[in-house]
Design a protein around this motif. Structure first.
Motif, PDB file in Angstrom:
ATOM      1  N   ILE A  23       0.870  -1.174   0.000  1.00  0.00           N
ATOM      2  CA  ILE A  23       0.000   0.000   0.000  1.00  0.00           C
ATOM      3  C   ILE A  23       0.905   1.221   0.000  1.00  0.00           C
ATOM      4  O   ILE A  23       1.875   1.295   0.749  1.00  0.00           O
ATOM      5  CB  ILE A  23      -0.934   0.017   1.218  1.00  0.00           C
ATOM      6  CG1 ILE A  23      -1.922  -1.155   1.116  1.00  0.00           C
ATOM      7  CG2 ILE A  23      -1.677   1.348   1.324  1.00  0.00           C
ATOM      8  CD1 ILE A  23      -2.831  -1.295   2.298  1.00  0.00           C
ATOM      9  N   GLY A  24       0.592   2.189  -0.880  1.00  0.00           N
ATOM     10  CA  GLY A  24       1.390   3.392  -0.983  1.00  0.00           C
ATOM     11  C   GLY A  24       0.615   4.628  -0.577  1.00  0.00           C
ATOM     12  O   GLY A  24      -0.597   4.696  -0.758  1.00  0.00           O
ATOM     13  N   ILE A  25       1.327   5.573  -0.018  1.00  0.00           N
ATOM     14  CA  ILE A  25       0.763   6.885   0.298  1.00  0.00           C
ATOM     15  C   ILE A  25       1.716   7.925  -0.266  1.00  0.00           C
ATOM     16  O   ILE A  25       2.927   7.841  -0.052  1.00  0.00           O
ATOM     17  CB  ILE A  25       0.572   7.092   1.809  1.00  0.00           C
ATOM     18  CG1 ILE A  25      -0.423   6.075   2.372  1.00  0.00           C
ATOM     19  CG2 ILE A  25       0.094   8.522   2.091  1.00  0.00           C
ATOM     20  CD1 ILE A  25      -0.616   6.157   3.884  1.00  0.00           C
ATOM     21  N   ALA A  26       1.175   8.885  -0.997  1.00  0.00           N
ATOM     22  CA  ALA A  26       1.960   9.980  -1.558  1.00  0.00           C
ATOM     23  C   ALA A  26       1.494  11.289  -0.932  1.00  0.00           C
ATOM     24  O   ALA A  26       0.285  11.507  -0.766  1.00  0.00           O
ATOM     25  CB  ALA A  26       1.798  10.031  -3.074  1.00  0.00           C
ATOM     26  N   ALA A  27       2.442  12.143  -0.602  1.00  0.00           N
ATOM     27  CA  ALA A  27       2.105  13.428   0.016  1.00  0.00           C
ATOM     28  C   ALA A  27       3.274  14.389  -0.172  1.00  0.00           C
ATOM     29  O   ALA A  27       4.359  14.002  -0.602  1.00  0.00           O
ATOM     30  CB  ALA A  27       1.804  13.241   1.504  1.00  0.00           C
ATOM     31  N   SER A  28       3.021  15.647   0.182  1.00  0.00           N
ATOM     32  CA  SER A  28       4.069  16.663   0.116  1.00  0.00           C
ATOM     33  C   SER A  28       3.869  17.669   1.236  1.00  0.00           C
ATOM     34  O   SER A  28       2.805  17.738   1.852  1.00  0.00           O
ATOM     35  CB  SER A  28       4.055  17.369  -1.246  1.00  0.00           C
ATOM     36  OG  SER A  28       2.876  18.123  -1.390  1.00  0.00           O
ATOM     37  N   GLY A  29       4.907  18.454   1.469  1.00  0.00           N
ATOM     38  CA  GLY A  29       4.824  19.547   2.430  1.00  0.00           C
ATOM     39  C   GLY A  29       4.445  19.099   3.831  1.00  0.00           C
ATOM     40  O   GLY A  29       4.814  18.022   4.288  1.00  0.00           O
ATOM     41  N   ILE A  30       3.680  19.933   4.511  1.00  0.00           N
ATOM     42  CA  ILE A  30       3.280  19.638   5.883  1.00  0.00           C
ATOM     43  C   ILE A  30       2.428  18.387   5.950  1.00  0.00           C
ATOM     44  O   ILE A  30       2.467  17.641   6.938  1.00  0.00           O
ATOM     45  CB  ILE A  30       2.566  20.852   6.531  1.00  0.00           C
ATOM     46  CG1 ILE A  30       2.327  20.631   8.030  1.00  0.00           C
ATOM     47  CG2 ILE A  30       1.240  21.137   5.836  1.00  0.00           C
ATOM     48  CD1 ILE A  30       3.582  20.562   8.845  1.00  0.00           C
ATOM     49  N   VAL A  31       1.685  18.099   4.903  1.00  0.00           N
ATOM     50  CA  VAL A  31       0.844  16.899   4.891  1.00  0.00           C
ATOM     51  C   VAL A  31       1.709  15.640   4.971  1.00  0.00           C
ATOM     52  O   VAL A  31       1.332  14.666   5.623  1.00  0.00           O
ATOM     53  CB  VAL A  31      -0.086  16.870   3.661  1.00  0.00           C
ATOM     54  CG1 VAL A  31      -0.866  15.573   3.586  1.00  0.00           C
ATOM     55  CG2 VAL A  31      -1.045  18.055   3.705  1.00  0.00           C
ATOM     56  N   TYR A  32       2.871  15.660   4.336  1.00  0.00           N
ATOM     57  CA  TYR A  32       3.782  14.514   4.442  1.00  0.00           C
ATOM     58  C   TYR A  32       4.179  14.297   5.901  1.00  0.00           C
ATOM     59  O   TYR A  32       4.229  13.159   6.381  1.00  0.00           O
ATOM     60  CB  TYR A  32       5.023  14.724   3.568  1.00  0.00           C
ATOM     61  CG  TYR A  32       5.997  13.572   3.659  1.00  0.00           C
ATOM     62  CD1 TYR A  32       5.767  12.393   2.958  1.00  0.00           C
ATOM     63  CD2 TYR A  32       7.127  13.662   4.445  1.00  0.00           C
ATOM     64  CE1 TYR A  32       6.649  11.314   3.048  1.00  0.00           C
ATOM     65  CE2 TYR A  32       8.014  12.602   4.545  1.00  0.00           C
ATOM     66  CZ  TYR A  32       7.771  11.436   3.845  1.00  0.00           C
ATOM     67  OH  TYR A  32       8.640  10.381   3.950  1.00  0.00           O
ATOM     68  N   GLN A  33       4.456  15.370   6.614  1.00  0.00           N
ATOM     69  CA  GLN A  33       4.807  15.238   8.035  1.00  0.00           C
ATOM     70  C   GLN A  33       3.631  14.684   8.825  1.00  0.00           C
ATOM     71  O   GLN A  33       3.808  13.850   9.713  1.00  0.00           O
ATOM     72  CB  GLN A  33       5.260  16.582   8.610  1.00  0.00           C
ATOM     73  CG  GLN A  33       5.838  16.469  10.000  1.00  0.00           C
ATOM     74  CD  GLN A  33       7.039  15.536  10.064  1.00  0.00           C
ATOM     75  OE1 GLN A  33       7.977  15.662   9.289  1.00  0.00           O
ATOM     76  NE2 GLN A  33       7.012  14.589  10.984  1.00  0.00           N
TER      77      GLN A  33
END
Length: 161
Positions: A23-33
């Protein structure tokens, strides 16, 4: 030029893959944190961190998609990463990509750790059929455009060798 930048961006430390899982999750910025905080010590999920969304790090995305069976994209504002992953998935490895465009969660406003945690839990608890019922299909006109682009790239690659 964008293809070359995309290639360079795929190797930058701003864009990374971590964890091991189907299962993968992709995110960036504060959402990644927020994703990191929500997952805690879990290593059974593969994460794609996007620090430079344009031009999209396509080679990195291909490597990410090759490791997973389905992807959740969590991003604030417009679904830039989701749309790019849908395109890469269609061109290289057919992996269902879920996010703002296909699941019902906030399309505007700022996210919080609590919201991200809730979205991840619902995604992990949902079975494939539940997710597929909420997903969107790529319209034929877009599929044809992607196919034409891929064929043109393959032709140009074959001519340059």
């Amino acid at each position: 030029m964008q293809d070359r930048l995309s290639e360079i961006f795929s190797s930058l430390s701003f864009n990374t893959i971590s964890g091991e899982g189907r299962i993968g999750i992709a995110a960036s910025g504060i959402v990644y944190q927020y994703v990191l905080d929500a997952l805690g010590d879990r290593k059974d999920i593969t994460l794609l961190k996007i620090g430079t969304p344009y031009p999209f790090p396509q080679q990195l995305a291909v490597r990410f998609l090759s490791k997973v069976d389905r992807v959740l994209v969590i991003e604030e504002l417009d679904p830039i990463i989701e749309e790019a992953l849908i395109e890469v998935s269609y061109l290289y490895k057919k992996v269902p990509v879920y996010g703002k465009k296909s699941l019902r969660f906030l399309k505007t406003g700022e996210y919080s750790l609590e919201l991200v945690d809730m979205v991840i839990k619902k995604f992990l608890d949902a079975d494939e059929r539940e997710l597929m019922d909420k997903s969107i299909d790529i319209p034929p006109s877009i599929k044809n455009a992607f196919r034409s682009i891929k064929e043109a790239e393959q032709y140009l690659d074959s001519q340059s060798k």
